[in-house]
Design a protein around this motif. Structure first.
Motif, PDB file in Angstrom:
ATOM      1  N   ALA A 181      32.868  43.932  57.916  1.00  0.00           N
ATOM      2  CA  ALA A 181      33.657  44.640  56.916  1.00  0.00           C
ATOM      3  C   ALA A 181      34.453  43.663  56.046  1.00  0.00           C
ATOM      4  CB  ALA A 181      34.607  45.624  57.585  1.00  0.00           C
ATOM      5  N   CYS A 182      34.398  43.883  54.754  1.00  0.00           N
ATOM      6  CA  CYS A 182      35.119  43.025  53.803  1.00  0.00           C
ATOM      7  C   CYS A 182      36.627  43.132  53.976  1.00  0.00           C
ATOM      8  CB  CYS A 182      34.734  43.393  52.379  1.00  0.00           C
ATOM      9  SG  CYS A 182      35.063  45.138  51.937  1.00  0.00           S
ATOM     10  N   THR A 183      37.081  44.124  54.693  1.00  0.00           N
ATOM     11  CA  THR A 183      38.514  44.345  54.909  1.00  0.00           C
ATOM     12  C   THR A 183      39.064  43.567  56.104  1.00  0.00           C
ATOM     13  OG1 THR A 183      37.917  46.323  56.182  1.00  0.00           O
ATOM     14  CG2 THR A 183      38.485  46.642  53.867  1.00  0.00           C
ATOM     15  N   THR A 199      40.529  40.002  50.904  1.00  0.00           N
ATOM     16  CA  THR A 199      39.260  40.688  51.205  1.00  0.00           C
ATOM     17  C   THR A 199      38.128  39.837  50.672  1.00  0.00           C
ATOM     18  OG1 THR A 199      38.978  41.884  49.102  1.00  0.00           O
ATOM     19  CG2 THR A 199      40.403  42.925  50.755  1.00  0.00           C
ATOM     20  N   GLY A 200      36.910  40.262  50.981  1.00  0.00           N
ATOM     21  CA  GLY A 200      35.761  39.642  50.358  1.00  0.00           C
ATOM     22  C   GLY A 200      35.580  40.150  48.936  1.00  0.00           C
ATOM     23  N   TYR A 201      34.698  39.497  48.198  1.00  0.00           N
ATOM     24  CA  TYR A 201      34.372  39.931  46.839  1.00  0.00           C
ATOM     25  C   TYR A 201      33.681  41.293  46.867  1.00  0.00           C
ATOM     26  CZ  TYR A 201      31.577  40.378  42.595  1.00  0.00           C
ATOM     27  OH  TYR A 201      30.979  40.861  41.463  1.00  0.00           O
ATOM     28  N   ASP A 202      33.940  42.097  45.852  1.00  0.00           N
ATOM     29  CA  ASP A 202      33.350  43.434  45.718  1.00  0.00           C
ATOM     30  C   ASP A 202      33.684  44.320  46.913  1.00  0.00           C
ATOM     31  OD1 ASP A 202      32.322  43.913  43.253  1.00  0.00           O
ATOM     32  OD2 ASP A 202      30.231  43.569  43.771  1.00  0.00           O
ATOM     33  N   CYS A 203      34.872  44.143  47.454  1.00  0.00           N
ATOM     34  CA  CYS A 203      35.329  45.000  48.549  1.00  0.00           C
ATOM     35  C   CYS A 203      35.836  46.294  47.925  1.00  0.00           C
ATOM     36  CB  CYS A 203      36.432  44.309  49.340  1.00  0.00           C
ATOM     37  SG  CYS A 203      36.857  45.162  50.869  1.00  0.00           S
ATOM     38  N   LEU A 204      34.986  47.323  47.960  1.00  0.00           N
ATOM     39  CA  LEU A 204      35.281  48.578  47.271  1.00  0.00           C
ATOM     40  C   LEU A 204      36.165  49.444  48.163  1.00  0.00           C
ATOM     41  CD1 LEU A 204      31.679  49.079  45.859  1.00  0.00           C
ATOM     42  CD2 LEU A 204      33.590  47.764  44.905  1.00  0.00           C
ATOM     43  N   ASP A 205      37.413  49.025  48.242  1.00  0.00           N
ATOM     44  CA  ASP A 205      38.371  49.589  49.186  1.00  0.00           C
ATOM     45  C   ASP A 205      39.772  49.379  48.616  1.00  0.00           C
ATOM     46  OD1 ASP A 205      38.556  50.350  52.360  1.00  0.00           O
ATOM     47  OD2 ASP A 205      40.260  49.114  51.733  1.00  0.00           O
TER      48      ASP A 205
END
Length: 270
Positions: A181-183, A199-205
């Motif tokens: 999970a990018c979170t 977070t990671g890149y493009d973490c849609l959160d």
């Protein structure tokens, strides 16, 4: 001899033509020479600044879609000449701190935006959910503001980027590793080599929101460093995504749909 005289005149004419062409090419701006297939006013970023690290995610499969996106034929950052020049100024500032920009997306063809829209409506494909949108319904990505039916990226002066130490080499990507999970905290999520940005890149959160305090003080400081440095060069941030920046004084008001293709000079991107 008449024949010899005519040949000499032809040779002189050819030399004049070649010399004139060389002078014209020398006088042309970078935008006309760097990538002959690009529309006027666009450049390959590495022709403006080859020190900026590139990891163009939508040209490969490590992105929220899980495959190359339509319109990306090469892992190249293409930008308006004005935006590329502004990024070069950012890079010079960061270099004084032994840091570097890393870009993940630059100009984005309209067909790629349409590809995202069609993907969001297809519930059968959610292969990358565990990493990129673990807590978000993919069908709501447009409504929540993470994706747009008309992307600023298509105008050529918007970039997705972060900060890495300098010098830098991209960490190897093992495609068989389980998605993370990018979170998750730095060190537990996918290692992209950046300083801790929460977070990671493009973490849609929601944790991708620039001012989200849950990412911790260190990540907030790093986000502020990125935000302030980009602002000084003329970019405005996007509150929902710490990685997204638009050039305020952008040269184009309309979107484009030419493909992201390899540079004619053939040099690989970093």
């Amino acid at each position: 001899m008449p024949g010899a005289s005519r040949r000499k005149r032809r040779v002189r004419a050819s030399l004049v033509l070649v010399t004139g062409l060389a002078l014209i090419l020398t006088a042309l701006p970078v935008s006309a020479l760097a990538g002959t297939a690009l529309p006027r006013g666009f450049v390959y970023l590495r022709d403006a600044d080859p020190t900026i690290v590139q990891d163009i995610r939508y040209a490969g499969s490590h992105n929220f879609v899980g495959r190359p996106v339509k319109g990306y034929l090469a892992a190249e950052c293409i930008l308006s000449d004005r935006a590329a020049t502004a990024l070069k100024a950012v890079q010079n500032t960061l270099a004084e701190k032994k840091l570097s920009l890393i870009v993940w997306d630059c100009y984005r063809p309209r067909r790629a935006v349409d590809d995202f829209l069609q993907w969001s409506k297809d519930p059968a494909h959610a292969e990358m959910k565990a990493e990129f949108y673990p807590r978000t319904d993919k069908q709501k990505l447009f409504a929540l503001g993470y994706l747009a039916t008309r992307s600023a990226h298509s105008r050529g002066s918007t970039v997705d980027l972060g900060i890495v130490p300098s010098p830098f080499s991209l960490p190897p990507r093992n495609p068989v590793l389980a998605l993370k999970a990018c979170t998750l905290p730095k060190g537990e999520r996918f290692e992209d080599g950046t300083i801790d940005l929460g977070t990671g890149y493009d973490c849609l959160d929601g944790m991708g929101n620039t001012s989200n305090a849950s990412v911790g003080e260190a990540a907030l400081r790093n986000r502020q460093l990125l935000k302030s440095t980009m602002a000084k060069a003329g970019f405005r941030p996007y509150a929902r995504e710490w990685w997204h920046f638009e050039l305020v004084n952008e040269p184009f008001s309309q979107g484009f749909d030419f493909e992201v293709s390899p540079s004619s000079n053939g040099r690989p991107a970093r």
